[in-house]
Write a protein that holds these residues in place. Structure first.
Motif, PDB file in Angstrom:
ATOM      1  N   VAL A   3       0.921  -1.254  -0.030  1.00 29.41           N
ATOM      2  CA  VAL A   3       0.130  -0.075  -0.029  1.00 29.41           C
ATOM      3  C   VAL A   3       0.836   1.186   0.061  1.00 29.41           C
ATOM      4  O   VAL A   3       2.180   1.066   0.454  1.00 29.41           O
ATOM      5  CB  VAL A   3      -1.010   0.010   1.168  1.00 29.41           C
ATOM      6  CG1 VAL A   3      -1.632  -1.088   1.277  1.00 29.41           C
ATOM      7  CG2 VAL A   3      -0.270   0.375   2.513  1.00 29.41           C
ATOM      8  N   GLU A   5       0.984   4.614   1.753  1.00 32.35           N
ATOM      9  CA  GLU A   5       0.306   5.532   3.135  1.00 32.35           C
ATOM     10  C   GLU A   5       0.771   6.730   3.179  1.00 32.35           C
ATOM     11  O   GLU A   5       1.947   6.992   2.778  1.00 32.35           O
ATOM     12  CB  GLU A   5       0.683   4.634   4.384  1.00 32.35           C
ATOM     13  CG  GLU A   5       0.144   5.236   5.651  1.00 32.35           C
ATOM     14  CD  GLU A   5       0.555   4.361   6.893  1.00 32.35           C
ATOM     15  OE1 GLU A   5       0.122   3.238   7.264  1.00 32.35           O
ATOM     16  OE2 GLU A   5       1.700   4.566   7.403  1.00 32.35           O
ATOM     17  N   ILE A  59      -4.825   5.612   3.556  1.00 30.64           N
ATOM     18  CA  ILE A  59      -4.327   5.094   2.083  1.00 30.64           C
ATOM     19  C   ILE A  59      -4.876   6.212   1.292  1.00 30.64           C
ATOM     20  O   ILE A  59      -6.180   6.333   1.493  1.00 30.64           O
ATOM     21  CB  ILE A  59      -4.844   3.737   1.736  1.00 30.64           C
ATOM     22  CG1 ILE A  59      -3.897   2.790   2.614  1.00 30.64           C
ATOM     23  CG2 ILE A  59      -4.356   3.278   0.393  1.00 30.64           C
ATOM     24  CD1 ILE A  59      -4.511   1.390   2.426  1.00 30.64           C
ATOM     25  N   PRO A 111      -9.731   3.737   4.057  1.00 32.25           N
ATOM     26  CA  PRO A 111      -8.615   3.762   2.926  1.00 32.25           C
ATOM     27  C   PRO A 111      -9.058   3.570   1.271  1.00 32.25           C
ATOM     28  O   PRO A 111     -10.226   3.290   1.077  1.00 32.25           O
ATOM     29  CB  PRO A 111      -8.160   1.987   3.296  1.00 32.25           C
ATOM     30  CG  PRO A 111      -8.519   1.775   4.776  1.00 32.25           C
ATOM     31  CD  PRO A 111      -9.801   2.553   4.789  1.00 32.25           C
ATOM     32  N   THR A 115      -3.613   0.764  -3.106  1.00 27.52           N
ATOM     33  CA  THR A 115      -3.146  -0.361  -2.470  1.00 27.52           C
ATOM     34  C   THR A 115      -3.496  -1.440  -3.583  1.00 27.52           C
ATOM     35  O   THR A 115      -4.070  -1.329  -4.520  1.00 27.52           O
ATOM     36  CB  THR A 115      -4.390  -0.500  -1.243  1.00 27.52           C
ATOM     37  OG1 THR A 115      -4.290  -1.771  -0.642  1.00 27.52           O
ATOM     38  CG2 THR A 115      -5.892  -0.227  -1.813  1.00 27.52           C
ATOM     39  N   GLN A 118      -8.376  -4.045  -2.433  1.00 27.68           N
ATOM     40  CA  GLN A 118      -9.382  -3.439  -1.720  1.00 27.68           C
ATOM     41  C   GLN A 118     -10.492  -4.319  -1.430  1.00 27.68           C
ATOM     42  O   GLN A 118     -10.927  -5.103  -2.384  1.00 27.68           O
ATOM     43  CB  GLN A 118     -10.007  -1.978  -2.329  1.00 27.68           C
ATOM     44  CG  GLN A 118      -9.414  -0.784  -1.895  1.00 27.68           C
ATOM     45  CD  GLN A 118     -10.436   0.171  -2.041  1.00 27.68           C
ATOM     46  OE1 GLN A 118     -10.963   0.240  -3.032  1.00 27.68           O
ATOM     47  NE2 GLN A 118      -9.729   1.427  -1.547  1.00 27.68           N
TER      48      GLN A 118
END
Length: 336
Positions: A3, A5, A59, A111, A115, A118
């Motif tokens: 991911v 961040e 995210i 988030p 990523t 999901q």
């Protein structure tokens, strides 16, 4: 899983980290392998710390697209292998907005899209038209939902006139959808080149607001003094007063943006005497996105992509997008 961040509200605070893989999808959920994401101004507001509801670390990026890899019990409209656009409002499936539905947003309070995987409510994953690329699918959620909502709320049909401010993703998607419905579209820009490019997409006329600061007067000229049925107000403080002056009696100013500021002077007499409708929006529901995607599929429309960046170019992508100079959408290719 991998991911990106955002540790804090700072353009230097992006970091690549590894998090546990998501659980298998539960009832009415789908697991999606993310393939692309696209930037909207809300993403810039989050990274600058200008969006009060945002949480950190998180995210980032609200809009995304990917491939369904697994479906949970009760999911019948999607299957593994389907390509989907993921609606950014994580629980707003349909109906009118509520405080909770509008508040919970990917990349802001929950988030987002940068990523590897999901896990989402299946009702917020919308199957994409076959003719679109991953980048184009990622460009759909906010901009096409917003554009579709503006036309629907303003009752735009064939023969109506709309004004779209600027040539960003939301304005161009609204232009495309409006032309598909037979409307006349006037576009504003500070660039004659961008106006010509907008005309190539179907715009009927353009006004350069740098050389014509009182661009609302040109709009009135182009509408024989009547004004537009709809002004798609995507800028904010600097343009709002002229947007009010550009719209016809009983017309609509649909306001979505705050790029030039979030506080605007309002001539109440113009609003009252002319019976204007001023509508604010925080995009729309997943059902609204689904309607917009059907329109895209039936007409063969393609979102306009300005530039695609890799995940090693996140800071550069945000900086370029924040300048507001792109013609169309800024997109990330999610490849690890």
């Amino acid at each position: 899983m991998h991911v990106i961040e955002l540790a804090r509200p700072d353009t230097k605070a992006f970091q690549r980290v590894v998090r546990p893989d998501p659980a298998a999808p539960g009832d009415r959920q789908v697991l999606v392998r993310m393939r692309a994401a696209s930037l909207n101004f809300i993403d810039v507001a989050v990274v600058r710390g200008h969006y009060p509801a945002a949480s950190y670390p998180n995210i980032p990026v609200a809009d995304g697209a990917g491939e369904v890899v697994e479906v949970g019990a009760g999911v019948t409209h999607l299957k593994a292998g389907d390509r989907v656009a993921i609606h950014p409002k994580a629980i707003w499936v349909g109906g009118r907005p509520t405080r909770e539905r509008a508040h919970i947003m990917r990349g802001v309070t929950v988030p987002g899209s940068l990523t590897e995987y999901q896990l989402v409510d299946a009702a917020t994953a919308v199957r994409a038209p076959d003719h679109l690329t991953w980048a184009e699918i990622a460009a759909l959620p906010i901009t096409f939902t917003t554009g579709w909502s503006s036309l629907k709320m303003a009752d735009i049909n064939a023969g109506a006139t709309i004004v779209v401010l600027g040539t960003g993703g939301a304005s161009l998607s609204t232009l495309q959808l409006a032309k598909a419905q037979g409307a006349r579209v006037i576009v504003t820009s500070s660039s004659d080149d961008k106006i010509e490019r907008a005309k190539a997409l179907g715009a009927d006329a353009g006004v350069n607001y740098r050389t014509t600061p009182d661009w609302h007067e040109r709009v009135l000229d182009l509408t024989d003094g009547v004004g537009a049925d709809l002004v798609f107000e995507a800028a904010g403080t600097d343009t709002f007063p002229r947007s009010i002056k550009s719209v016809r009696q009983g017309g609509t100013v649909f306001t979505i943006g705050f790029r030039t500021g979030g506080v605007a002077e309002l001539d109440l007499m113009a609003v009252i005497v002319n019976g204007l409708r001023i509508i604010g929006t925080n995009t729309g529901s997943a059902d609204d996105l689904r309607e917009a995607v059907r329109a895209v599929a039936s007409t063969g429309l393609r979102p306009v992509i300005a530039q695609t960046y890799g995940l090693d170019q996140i800071e550069a992508a945000y900086e370029a997008f924040a300048k507001g100079e792109a013609f169309g959408k800024t997109v990330f290719d999610i490849a690890w």
